[in-house]
Design a protein around this motif. Structure first.
Motif, mmCIF file in Angstrom:
data_model
loop_
_atom_site.group_PDB
_atom_site.id
_atom_site.type_symbol
_atom_site.label_atom_id
_atom_site.label_comp_id
_atom_site.label_asym_id
_atom_site.label_seq_id
_atom_site.Cartn_x
_atom_site.Cartn_y
_atom_site.Cartn_z
ATOM 1 N N PRO A 60 0.831 -1.216 0.000
ATOM 2 C CA PRO A 60 0.000 0.000 0.000
ATOM 3 C C PRO A 60 0.859 1.256 0.000
ATOM 4 N N GLY A 61 0.599 2.141 -0.953
ATOM 5 C CA GLY A 61 1.297 3.410 -1.010
ATOM 6 C C GLY A 61 2.731 3.342 -1.499
ATOM 7 N N LYS A 62 3.154 2.189 -1.985
ATOM 8 C CA LYS A 62 4.544 2.038 -2.433
ATOM 9 C C LYS A 62 4.597 1.589 -3.880
ATOM 10 N N GLU A 63 5.807 1.600 -4.437
ATOM 11 C CA GLU A 63 5.996 1.162 -5.812
ATOM 12 C C GLU A 63 6.017 -0.361 -5.894
ATOM 13 N N ARG A 64 5.779 -0.834 -7.108
ATOM 14 C CA ARG A 64 5.846 -2.267 -7.353
ATOM 15 C C ARG A 64 7.292 -2.736 -7.202
ATOM 16 N N GLU A 65 7.470 -3.885 -6.573
ATOM 17 C CA GLU A 65 8.814 -4.395 -6.305
ATOM 18 C C GLU A 65 8.929 -5.869 -6.658
ATOM 19 N N PHE A 66 10.135 -6.232 -6.999
ATOM 20 C CA PHE A 66 10.440 -7.610 -7.386
ATOM 21 C C PHE A 66 10.371 -8.539 -6.183
ATOM 22 N N VAL A 67 9.836 -9.737 -6.394
ATOM 23 C CA VAL A 67 9.804 -10.762 -5.354
ATOM 24 C C VAL A 67 10.624 -11.984 -5.773
ATOM 25 N N ALA A 68 10.283 -12.555 -6.919
ATOM 26 C CA ALA A 68 10.963 -13.772 -7.363
ATOM 27 C C ALA A 68 10.772 -13.942 -8.859
ATOM 28 N N ALA A 69 11.717 -14.615 -9.491
ATOM 29 C CA ALA A 69 11.621 -14.897 -10.915
ATOM 30 C C ALA A 69 12.191 -16.276 -11.191
ATOM 31 N N ILE A 70 11.697 -16.872 -12.282
ATOM 32 C CA ILE A 70 12.155 -18.207 -12.648
ATOM 33 C C ILE A 70 12.352 -18.266 -14.152
ATOM 34 N N ALA A 71 13.435 -18.902 -14.557
ATOM 35 C CA ALA A 71 13.750 -19.010 -15.977
ATOM 36 C C ALA A 71 12.742 -19.901 -16.699
ATOM 37 N N TRP A 72 12.730 -19.823 -18.023
ATOM 38 C CA TRP A 72 11.771 -20.587 -18.811
ATOM 39 C C TRP A 72 11.847 -22.075 -18.529
ATOM 40 N N SER A 73 13.051 -22.556 -18.239
ATOM 41 C CA SER A 73 13.237 -23.983 -17.991
ATOM 42 C C SER A 73 12.891 -24.389 -16.568
ATOM 43 N N GLY A 74 12.784 -23.406 -15.699
ATOM 44 C CA GLY A 74 12.555 -23.697 -14.291
ATOM 45 C C GLY A 74 13.819 -24.018 -13.531
ATOM 46 N N GLY A 75 14.954 -23.991 -14.229
ATOM 47 C CA GLY A 75 16.188 -24.398 -13.577
ATOM 48 C C GLY A 75 16.859 -23.325 -12.752
ATOM 49 N N ILE A 76 16.543 -22.069 -13.018
ATOM 50 C CA ILE A 76 17.198 -20.967 -12.309
ATOM 51 C C ILE A 76 16.122 -20.065 -11.724
ATOM 52 N N ALA A 77 16.274 -19.729 -10.460
ATOM 53 C CA ALA A 77 15.333 -18.830 -9.796
ATOM 54 C C ALA A 77 16.107 -17.740 -9.062
ATOM 55 N N HIS A 78 15.497 -16.584 -8.989
ATOM 56 C CA HIS A 78 16.079 -15.446 -8.274
ATOM 57 C C HIS A 78 15.053 -14.918 -7.288
ATOM 58 N N TYR A 79 15.543 -14.419 -6.160
ATOM 59 C CA TYR A 79 14.659 -13.913 -5.121
ATOM 60 C C TYR A 79 15.149 -12.568 -4.607
ATOM 61 N N SER A 80 14.199 -11.779 -4.152
ATOM 62 C CA SER A 80 14.578 -10.559 -3.436
ATOM 63 C C SER A 80 15.128 -10.969 -2.073
ATOM 64 N N ASP A 81 15.827 -10.070 -1.444
ATOM 65 C CA ASP A 81 16.365 -10.381 -0.123
ATOM 66 C C ASP A 81 15.262 -10.708 0.866
ATOM 67 N N SER A 82 14.130 -10.021 0.744
ATOM 68 C CA SER A 82 13.035 -10.261 1.689
ATOM 69 C C SER A 82 12.356 -11.608 1.459
ATOM 70 N N ALA A 83 12.485 -12.139 0.266
ATOM 71 C CA ALA A 83 11.838 -13.412 -0.068
ATOM 72 C C ALA A 83 12.743 -14.622 0.164
ATOM 73 N N LYS A 84 14.021 -14.423 0.125
ATOM 74 C CA LYS A 84 14.965 -15.541 0.254
ATOM 75 C C LYS A 84 14.745 -16.298 1.553
ATOM 76 N N GLY A 85 14.668 -17.616 1.424
ATOM 77 C CA GLY A 85 14.512 -18.474 2.588
ATOM 78 C C GLY A 85 13.081 -18.665 3.045
ATOM 79 N N ARG A 86 12.164 -17.836 2.545
ATOM 80 C CA ARG A 86 10.757 -17.956 2.946
ATOM 81 C C ARG A 86 9.847 -18.274 1.772
ATOM 82 N N PHE A 87 10.167 -17.755 0.595
ATOM 83 C CA PHE A 87 9.322 -17.930 -0.592
ATOM 84 C C PHE A 87 10.012 -18.865 -1.579
ATOM 85 N N THR A 88 9.193 -19.607 -2.329
ATOM 86 C CA THR A 88 9.713 -20.458 -3.386
ATOM 87 C C THR A 88 8.867 -20.294 -4.633
ATOM 88 N N ILE A 89 9.516 -19.967 -5.735
ATOM 89 C CA ILE A 89 8.824 -19.865 -7.012
ATOM 90 C C ILE A 89 9.027 -21.166 -7.783
#
Length: 122
Positions: free
Chosen positions: A40-69
Motif C-alpha cells: 500500500p502506497g509504495k511502488e511495485r517491487e520484485f519478489v521472485a523470478a524463474i527461468a523458462w526452464s525452471g532451472g534458475i530462480a532469483h529472489y529478493s532479499d526479503s523473499a529468500k529463505g521464505r518464498f519459493t517460485i
C-alpha cells in the motif's frame, strides 16, 4: 495473453499461502516468469523470478529463505509458495511474463496479471 493470479487472502503472521498464476495465449515455456508485489502506497517491487526452464530462480532479499517460485510448463502455471509470512508482506501480488531471460526490473516484463491481494495480520 492472459495471466490470472489466485490464492491471495487474509492470513496471520507466520502462516503460509500459495499463489498461483494461470497463463494463456502465449508460448509459456519460452517465457521467464516472475512475481512482483505492490505494498500500500509504495511502488511495485520484485519478489521472485524463474527461468523458462525452471532451472534458475532469483529472489529478493526479503523473499529468500521464505518464498519459493516454481512453474509447470505442461500446465502453463507458475506458483509462489510463501511461508512464515510477515505483516510487511502485505501487498497486491502480480504475476508477470517476459520473453527471454528473467529480470528483476518491472519495465522489462511484457505481460502482467491483475493481481491478488495478500494481507498478513500481526
Amino acid at each position: 495473453v492472459q495471466l490470472v493470479e489466485s490464492g491471495g487472502g487474509l492470513v496471520q503472521a507466520g502462516d503460509s499461502l500459495r499463489l498461483s498464476c494461470a497463463a494463456s495465449g502465449l508460448s509459456f515455456s519460452m517465457y521467464a516468469m516472475a512475481w512482483f508485489r505492490q505494498p500500500p502506497g509504495k511502488e511495485r517491487e520484485f519478489v521472485a523470478a524463474i527461468a523458462w526452464s525452471g532451472g534458475i530462480a532469483h529472489y529478493s532479499d526479503s523473499a529468500k529463505g521464505r518464498f519459493t517460485i516454481s512453474r509447470d510448463n505442461a500446465e502453463n502455471m507458475v506458483y509462489l509458495q510463501m511461508n512464515s509470512l510477515k505483516p510487511e508482506d502485505t501487498a497486491v501480488y502480480y504475476c508477470a511474463a517476459r520473453l527471454s531471460r528473467s529480470s528483476t526490473r518491472v519495465y522489462e516484463y511484457d505481460y502482467w496479471g491483475q493481481g491478488t491481494q495478500v494481507t498478513v495480520s500481526s
